[in-house]
Scaffold this active site. Structure first.
Site, short mmCIF file in Angstrom:
data_model
loop_
_atom_site.label_atom_id
_atom_site.label_comp_id
_atom_site.label_asym_id
_atom_site.label_seq_id
_atom_site.Cartn_x
_atom_site.Cartn_y
_atom_site.Cartn_z
N ASP A 149 0.86 -1.20 0.00
CA ASP A 149 0.00 0.00 0.00
C ASP A 149 0.89 1.23 0.00
OD1 ASP A 149 -1.72 -2.13 0.65
OD2 ASP A 149 -2.98 -0.87 1.93
N LYS A 212 -7.39 3.12 -2.88
CA LYS A 212 -7.75 3.11 -1.46
C LYS A 212 -8.03 4.54 -1.02
CE LYS A 212 -5.32 1.96 2.90
NZ LYS A 212 -4.12 1.30 3.46
N LYS A 248 -10.61 -0.22 -1.86
CA LYS A 248 -10.39 -0.39 -0.42
C LYS A 248 -10.68 0.92 0.32
CE LYS A 248 -6.84 -1.37 3.07
NZ LYS A 248 -5.42 -1.72 3.33
#
Length: 303
Positions: A149, A212, A248
């Protein structure tokens, strides 16, 4: 002169990519669409089966200043024990930690199908030299991370420097190779639906496997409005390219109803194809216990 021409061509390349999408998104229209979804659709998904599914989409996360090898080891052991204690329930999708704990998780985790995600690239600010970000990402993967990430360089994006934003994401994706990479947009800093849409498109175009919402370190974090815009971007990108990108939400998911709302937005905008724990994840720590409590019918603090 040649270098200047190449830079102009790169800038034009990214502007051209953005021009293929409707990035002039109205904040008011987004708010209205989200209100409608919440009012008309959320209640349909407030049920046991959806809550079980959501448990299997959780990225169980510890990103504290006080994290230590012992704490992360105990954290991972709880995931191992959950699989033994609740064999009828889906295990969490992922354990998410800082890169310095990738090896600890990798050596401790015993449950098949649980990914090891590391926040990388100078999380949460993304303010570091690209060489540092590359090294940190490569080391995390070497130590066992199966997903990475990263945070989009928000300052560069807000300055309109789309070329550097996309090039940096692309370079880190090259380091990840076949490992999945999530790009955190930090939507609370982007302020407008139009910016969130542009950041989503740029990130996907540059190689993101997931987009995300947030780091969870700044407010506002994962709002329904940001989720709606990002899911619309994923849908448009899929329609144009045939490439499926995961979503996400992370940060600010404080209640089971917050999770059900995110599920409903994904279902209504993207459809059933995204309703697997491969394509829909939720970054959280507190929510796992809340979901488990509702599934088993009494308050429990397992994690």
């Amino acid at each position: 002169m040649a270098e200047k021409l190449n830079n102009q061509q790169d800038e034009n390349k990214y502007e051209k990519a953005l021009s293929l999408y409707n990035c002039e998104v109205s904040d008011e229209e987004v708010r209205d669409a989200v209100r409608k979804i919440i009012a008309e659709k959320v209640h349909e998904n407030d049920n046991l089966e959806v809550k079980k599914f959501l448990m299997g989409s959780v990225e169980l996360t510890t990103l504290k200043t006080t994290d230590s090898e012992d704490r992360v080891l105990a954290f991972t052991e709880r995931v191992n024990q959950f699989d033994e204690q609740y064999p009828e329930l889906p295990h969490v999708a992922t354990i998410c930690v800082y890169p310095c704990f990738a090896k600890t998780v990798s050596e401790t985790l015993e449950v098949d199908g649980v990914e090891i995600a590391c926040v990388s690239g100078s999380f949460p600010s993304s303010q570091a030299l690209i060489e540092v970000k590359v090294a940190e990402t490569a080391l995390a993967i070497k130590d066992g991370a199966t997903e990475i990430d990263i945070v989009m360089p928000v300052g560069k994006f807000l300055s309109g420097n789309y070329e550097e934003v996309a090039d940096e994401i692309s370079e880190l994706k090259n380091v990840c190779g076949e490992k999945k990479m999530k790009v955190i947009l930090e939507t609370g800093c982007l302020k407008t639906a139009a910016n969130i849409k542009k950041a989503s498109i740029l990130s996907m175009y540059a190689g993101a496997d997931y987009i995300k919402t947030s780091t969870g370190k700044l407010e506002p974090a994962a709002t329904p409005e940001a989720a709606y815009v990002m899911c619309q971007a994923i849908k448009e990108y899929y329609d144009k390219t045939g490439i499926q990108i995961g979503f996400k939400p992370a940060g600010g998911l404080n209640t089971v109803m917050d999770a059900i709302t995110m599920y409903t937005i994904v279902k209504e905008v993207l459809g059933e194809k995204w309703l697997t724990n491969q394509w829909f994840r939720m970054g959280t720590s507190r929510l796992a216990n809340l979901l488990l409590s509702e599934v088993v019918g009494h308050e429990t603090k397992f994690f």
